[in-house]
Each structure stands twice: as C-alpha cells, then as structure tokens.
Write a protein that holds these residues in place. Sequence first.
Motif, PDB file in Angstrom:
ATOM      1  N   GLY A   1      44.583  26.574  43.432  1.00 38.88           N
ATOM      2  CA  GLY A   1      45.245  26.017  44.612  1.00 38.88           C
ATOM      3  C   GLY A   1      46.439  25.154  44.227  1.00 38.88           C
ATOM      4  O   GLY A   1      47.529  25.292  44.792  1.00 38.88           O
ATOM      5  N   ILE A   2      46.255  24.269  43.265  1.00 36.17           N
ATOM      6  CA  ILE A   2      47.354  23.426  42.777  1.00 36.17           C
ATOM      7  C   ILE A   2      48.428  24.285  42.119  1.00 36.17           C
ATOM      8  O   ILE A   2      49.630  24.028  42.266  1.00 36.17           O
ATOM      9  CB  ILE A   2      46.824  22.376  41.781  1.00 36.17           C
ATOM     10  CG1 ILE A   2      45.838  21.422  42.477  1.00 36.17           C
ATOM     11  CG2 ILE A   2      47.976  21.593  41.162  1.00 36.17           C
ATOM     12  CD1 ILE A   2      46.434  20.618  43.611  1.00 36.17           C
ATOM     13  N   LEU A   3      48.015  25.339  41.423  1.00 31.47           N
ATOM     14  CA  LEU A   3      48.985  26.207  40.741  1.00 31.47           C
ATOM     15  C   LEU A   3      49.892  26.910  41.744  1.00 31.47           C
ATOM     16  O   LEU A   3      51.109  27.023  41.532  1.00 31.47           O
ATOM     17  CB  LEU A   3      48.238  27.230  39.882  1.00 31.47           C
ATOM     18  CG  LEU A   3      49.093  28.094  38.940  1.00 31.47           C
ATOM     19  CD1 LEU A   3      49.959  27.227  38.035  1.00 31.47           C
ATOM     20  CD2 LEU A   3      48.201  29.019  38.128  1.00 31.47           C
TER      21      LEU A   3
ATOM     22  N   PRO B   1      44.236  32.346  51.476  1.00 27.22           N
ATOM     23  CA  PRO B   1      44.876  31.377  52.375  1.00 27.22           C
ATOM     24  C   PRO B   1      45.665  30.297  51.645  1.00 27.22           C
ATOM     25  O   PRO B   1      46.730  29.892  52.096  1.00 27.22           O
ATOM     26  CB  PRO B   1      43.691  30.780  53.145  1.00 27.22           C
ATOM     27  CG  PRO B   1      42.668  31.853  53.130  1.00 27.22           C
ATOM     28  CD  PRO B   1      42.800  32.511  51.783  1.00 27.22           C
ATOM     29  N   VAL B   2      45.138  29.812  50.509  1.00 28.51           N
ATOM     30  CA  VAL B   2      45.855  28.759  49.794  1.00 28.51           C
ATOM     31  C   VAL B   2      47.097  29.324  49.092  1.00 28.51           C
ATOM     32  O   VAL B   2      48.088  28.621  48.910  1.00 28.51           O
ATOM     33  CB  VAL B   2      44.923  28.049  48.790  1.00 28.51           C
ATOM     34  CG1 VAL B   2      44.683  28.852  47.535  1.00 28.51           C
ATOM     35  CG2 VAL B   2      45.462  26.676  48.445  1.00 28.51           C
ATOM     36  N   GLN B   3      47.063  30.607  48.729  1.00 30.97           N
ATOM     37  CA  GLN B   3      48.265  31.249  48.176  1.00 30.97           C
ATOM     38  C   GLN B   3      49.362  31.304  49.234  1.00 30.97           C
ATOM     39  O   GLN B   3      50.524  30.976  48.966  1.00 30.97           O
ATOM     40  CB  GLN B   3      47.940  32.658  47.685  1.00 30.97           C
ATOM     41  CG  GLN B   3      49.140  33.391  47.100  1.00 30.97           C
ATOM     42  CD  GLN B   3      48.777  34.765  46.574  1.00 30.97           C
ATOM     43  OE1 GLN B   3      47.664  35.249  46.747  1.00 30.97           O
ATOM     44  NE2 GLN B   3      49.725  35.420  45.932  1.00 30.97           N
ATOM     45  N   ASP B   4      48.992  31.695  50.439  1.00 29.69           N
ATOM     46  CA  ASP B   4      49.977  31.746  51.523  1.00 29.69           C
ATOM     47  C   ASP B   4      50.408  30.344  51.943  1.00 29.69           C
ATOM     48  O   ASP B   4      51.546  30.144  52.374  1.00 29.69           O
ATOM     49  CB  ASP B   4      49.393  32.504  52.719  1.00 29.69           C
ATOM     50  CG  ASP B   4      49.269  33.991  52.437  1.00 29.69           C
ATOM     51  OD1 ASP B   4      50.063  34.510  51.636  1.00 29.69           O
ATOM     52  OD2 ASP B   4      48.367  34.631  53.005  1.00 29.69           O
ATOM     53  N   PHE B   5      49.502  29.375  51.802  1.00 30.50           N
ATOM     54  CA  PHE B   5      49.875  27.986  52.070  1.00 30.50           C
ATOM     55  C   PHE B   5      50.957  27.546  51.092  1.00 30.50           C
ATOM     56  O   PHE B   5      51.917  26.860  51.465  1.00 30.50           O
ATOM     57  CB  PHE B   5      48.647  27.080  51.940  1.00 30.50           C
ATOM     58  CG  PHE B   5      48.824  25.728  52.575  1.00 30.50           C
ATOM     59  CD1 PHE B   5      48.357  25.479  53.852  1.00 30.50           C
ATOM     60  CD2 PHE B   5      49.471  24.706  51.901  1.00 30.50           C
ATOM     61  CE1 PHE B   5      48.531  24.230  54.437  1.00 30.50           C
ATOM     62  CE2 PHE B   5      49.648  23.459  52.486  1.00 30.50           C
ATOM     63  CZ  PHE B   5      49.173  23.221  53.756  1.00 30.50           C
ATOM     64  N   GLY B   6      50.810  27.951  49.833  1.00 31.78           N
ATOM     65  CA  GLY B   6      51.836  27.642  48.836  1.00 31.78           C
ATOM     66  C   GLY B   6      53.171  28.280  49.178  1.00 31.78           C
ATOM     67  O   GLY B   6      54.230  27.659  49.002  1.00 31.78           O
TER      68      GLY B   6
ATOM     69  N   VAL C   1      62.438  29.283  36.893  1.00 30.90           N
ATOM     70  CA  VAL C   1      62.034  29.464  35.497  1.00 30.90           C
ATOM     71  C   VAL C   1      60.749  28.698  35.190  1.00 30.90           C
ATOM     72  O   VAL C   1      59.941  29.126  34.354  1.00 30.90           O
ATOM     73  CB  VAL C   1      63.173  29.027  34.539  1.00 30.90           C
ATOM     74  CG1 VAL C   1      63.388  27.520  34.594  1.00 30.90           C
ATOM     75  CG2 VAL C   1      62.880  29.477  33.117  1.00 30.90           C
ATOM     76  N   MET C   2      60.515  27.574  35.895  1.00 32.91           N
ATOM     77  CA  MET C   2      59.282  26.816  35.680  1.00 32.91           C
ATOM     78  C   MET C   2      58.060  27.613  36.128  1.00 32.91           C
ATOM     79  O   MET C   2      56.984  27.505  35.522  1.00 32.91           O
ATOM     80  CB  MET C   2      59.337  25.480  36.425  1.00 32.91           C
ATOM     81  CG  MET C   2      59.994  24.355  35.651  1.00 32.91           C
ATOM     82  SD  MET C   2      59.185  24.048  34.050  1.00 32.91           S
ATOM     83  CE  MET C   2      57.522  23.610  34.565  1.00 32.91           C
ATOM     84  N   SER C   3      58.215  28.420  37.181  1.00 37.00           N
ATOM     85  CA  SER C   3      57.108  29.270  37.619  1.00 37.00           C
ATOM     86  C   SER C   3      56.739  30.269  36.530  1.00 37.00           C
ATOM     87  O   SER C   3      55.556  30.559  36.306  1.00 37.00           O
ATOM     88  CB  SER C   3      57.478  30.008  38.913  1.00 37.00           C
ATOM     89  OG  SER C   3      57.634  29.106  39.981  1.00 37.00           O
TER      90      SER C   3
ATOM     91  N   ALA D   1      48.226  21.412  34.308  1.00 27.83           N
ATOM     92  CA  ALA D   1      48.572  20.244  33.494  1.00 27.83           C
ATOM     93  C   ALA D   1      50.045  20.273  33.100  1.00 27.83           C
ATOM     94  O   ALA D   1      50.742  19.250  33.149  1.00 27.83           O
ATOM     95  CB  ALA D   1      47.691  20.201  32.247  1.00 27.83           C
ATOM     96  N   VAL D   2      50.541  21.465  32.743  1.00 26.65           N
ATOM     97  CA  VAL D   2      51.945  21.596  32.365  1.00 26.65           C
ATOM     98  C   VAL D   2      52.851  21.351  33.570  1.00 26.65           C
ATOM     99  O   VAL D   2      53.834  20.602  33.492  1.00 26.65           O
ATOM    100  CB  VAL D   2      52.220  22.993  31.770  1.00 26.65           C
ATOM    101  CG1 VAL D   2      53.715  23.195  31.514  1.00 26.65           C
ATOM    102  CG2 VAL D   2      51.440  23.185  30.472  1.00 26.65           C
ATOM    103  N   GLY D   3      52.518  21.959  34.703  1.00 30.31           N
ATOM    104  CA  GLY D   3      53.356  21.826  35.898  1.00 30.31           C
ATOM    105  C   GLY D   3      53.386  20.420  36.452  1.00 30.31           C
ATOM    106  O   GLY D   3      54.448  19.906  36.818  1.00 30.31           O
ATOM    107  N   VAL D   4      52.230  19.771  36.517  1.00 30.57           N
ATOM    108  CA  VAL D   4      52.169  18.396  37.014  1.00 30.57           C
ATOM    109  C   VAL D   4      52.851  17.450  36.033  1.00 30.57           C
ATOM    110  O   VAL D   4      53.554  16.510  36.436  1.00 30.57           O
ATOM    111  CB  VAL D   4      50.714  17.977  37.267  1.00 30.57           C
ATOM    112  CG1 VAL D   4      50.625  16.496  37.610  1.00 30.57           C
ATOM    113  CG2 VAL D   4      50.107  18.810  38.400  1.00 30.57           C
TER     114      VAL D   4
END
Length: 398
Positions: A316-318, A228-233, A332-334, A376-379
């Motif tokens: 979830g954050i990822l 569900p959190v993947q689809d939320f993303g 590219v960040m993904s 950590a990298v993404g945030v």
Amino acid sequence: MTFLTSVIIGLSLGTGSFISMAFGRKEHDSIRNGIFMSAGIIGILTLLITAAFYMLTDPIISLLNVPEELTGDMHTYLVYVFTGFFAVFLYNYISNILRGMGNSTMPLIFLGVSVALNVGLDLLFVIPLGMGIMGAALATAIAQYVSGVGVLVYFIAAYPEFRLTRRDMRWDSRNFRSILSLSGFTCLQQSVMNLGILMVQTVVNSFGSVVMAAFSVAVKIDTIAYMPVQDFGNAFSVFTAQNYGAGKTDEQILTIRGGIRQSVISVVLFCIAVSAAVCLLAEPLMSAFVDSSSRETIEVGVQYLRTEGACYIGIGILFMLYGYYRAVNKPVMSVVLTVFSLGTRVLLANLLSAVPEIGVFGIWISIPIGWFLADAVGVGYFIAVERKRLFRNGGGTI
C-alpha cells in the motif's frame, strides 16, 4: 500476458500524468497535441508487440518452465486472448486521459460492464457451447473491445474541446520530451515489476502443477484484495500532478501536503482491514475457487494468502510512493523502487526456495520483504529530499 500488458499500461499512466499537469495548467493545446503524439506512438507499439508475440508464443511458453501437460491449453489461451490486446491499449489509454482530467467514474463504469460481460460470455462459451479454453479467451477479448471502444466513443462525445484538429497534429519537441520522460520511465517501472513477477512465476512452475495451480488462484485473490489501494495510489497521483502542474505556490504545496497526510492515513487503515480479512478468510476464499478434493492446492494457497495478506501495508505504501514520484515528474524514482522490490523478490525466491527446509514458503516470504525494502528506500528519499520542498515552514516554493 501481464508482462506485455504492463508495457502499455505504463505508457498510458505516464501519458495520464502529462495530461494531469497540463490540465492543472489549463493548457488545452498541449493536451490535444500530447494526445496526438502519444496515441500514435503507443498505438503503433501495441501493434508491434502483438505481431512479435504471435511469432514467439511457443518459445515464451518454453522459457516459463510450464509443465508439459499444460502447454497445449496455454498456447490456445494465449493465441486467442491476445486478439484483444489492441483493446487493452484503447481502454487503458483513454481511461488514463479521463482520470488525468479528474473523471474516474466513466472508466470504472466501462470496466464494470466489461467484467460482467466477460463473466457472462465465459459461462456461455465454456458450458453450453463447450468451447473450453478457447471460449474463455474469446470471452475476455470481446469484453475488452466493448470497454475499449466504448470508452473511446464516450471520450469523443463528452469532450468535444479535446477533439484533434489539423493544428494539433504536429510534432512538439517540448511536449514529446515531457511525455517520453513520464511514459518511458513509468513503462520501465511497470515492465520491470511484471518481468520480476514473471521470473518468480518460473520458480513457482518448477514446483509442479499443484503449487502452480495454488499460486494462480491465490494471486488473483491477492490482487483483488489490494487492487483498491493500487487505484488509490493512481488517484493520489492525479490529485498531486494537477496541483503540481497548477503552479508551484504556497497554496498548491499546502494542498499536496494535506493530500499526502490524508492519503497515507487512508491507505494504512484500509490495508490493516484487508489484511485482517484475508488472513481470517484465506481458507474459505481458496475453497470458493478450488474443488474441495484438491486439499493440497488449497493448503498451499492458504499459506500464500496468509503470508502476503499480513503485509499489505507494505505494498500500500509502495503504491503511494509510485504515485507521488510520478506526479512530481520524478518517474525515475519509481523505477528505482521497483528494482529494489523486484530484485529482492527474485533473488530471495531463488535462494530461499532452494533450501529444502523452506521450500515454496521462501517464494512467498520474498515478496513482502521486497515491498518493505522498497518502502524504506522511497520514504528515506522523501525525508532526505522531498520533505525539504514540501514541509518547510510557511510552505515555500517547490
């Protein structure tokens, strides 16, 4: 199978992002032209992957360190289940177009029908008809075609304004470059992610059939828990992409800012709740799918579920970060985040599992470590670069 499917899903997700931006700009001509070019390219690639897979099935099984007693069943399953690979393309491609236009209901309905049909055909083919592994694979393929063809027919009937005309069937270099950037990097991100999972699977297989069976069951439970959190993303990505495509004005920036806040809060609360449930119910969940006499398999699966389940907030954050960077045309960040996540996972899985005192637990703990490192990298990148665009006083221009 998951790795090859991820190539098609990645390309479809990228196309969905292109559709979202064009839909936000109300550029229907670009949408139709984008559908013409992307459908042709991804459809042809699907057929090429299918042909290559059938030629390389046995070498692939050999590379995965599959226990010898399981290779025959695996070969049978893969040969039959991959007859539905083109249907996987149809469903994921059309579903991402519909989601890009804000329609997430119909893909869910067709998926629900497919799942129910899959379960029903599994029971029919495996038990009374005695078709075994082959029956389970055919049940999956048939269900995939029902959902794939069904969602295609729905799209053609419900959206006549997006039916292709001869004028739409042309090569537009600007649209192609945009689709190639979004789809290419999203495909790379999905492929790298699942290639890493495949490499971890190889390490798991080296521990024998008990660990392999526990991992197989536990991963499915794990995936259902955080799906569900993947689809939320993905939904957050569509929301952001439509606003980003509609115009880089103060109003759109404020809308995106509000969406980020609400989405992060929702994801964090959801992950905390699911983590608690999985950790508490790990043993009953494993026992529901594994015979009670296979006590060792259940114990290994419980260890996996409690290790991963305690850390769902990391993935979830990822997923939120994946969705955001895809939506603002920075796919590219993904890829970068996936490399950090999966690189860490594969490296630590190999290193830690080789230590006798740690063993298979080293594989389990390497997964959430990879999630949190990528977070950590993404945030960090968001705070250093993106935040300046979105959180300056009074909005501002992106």
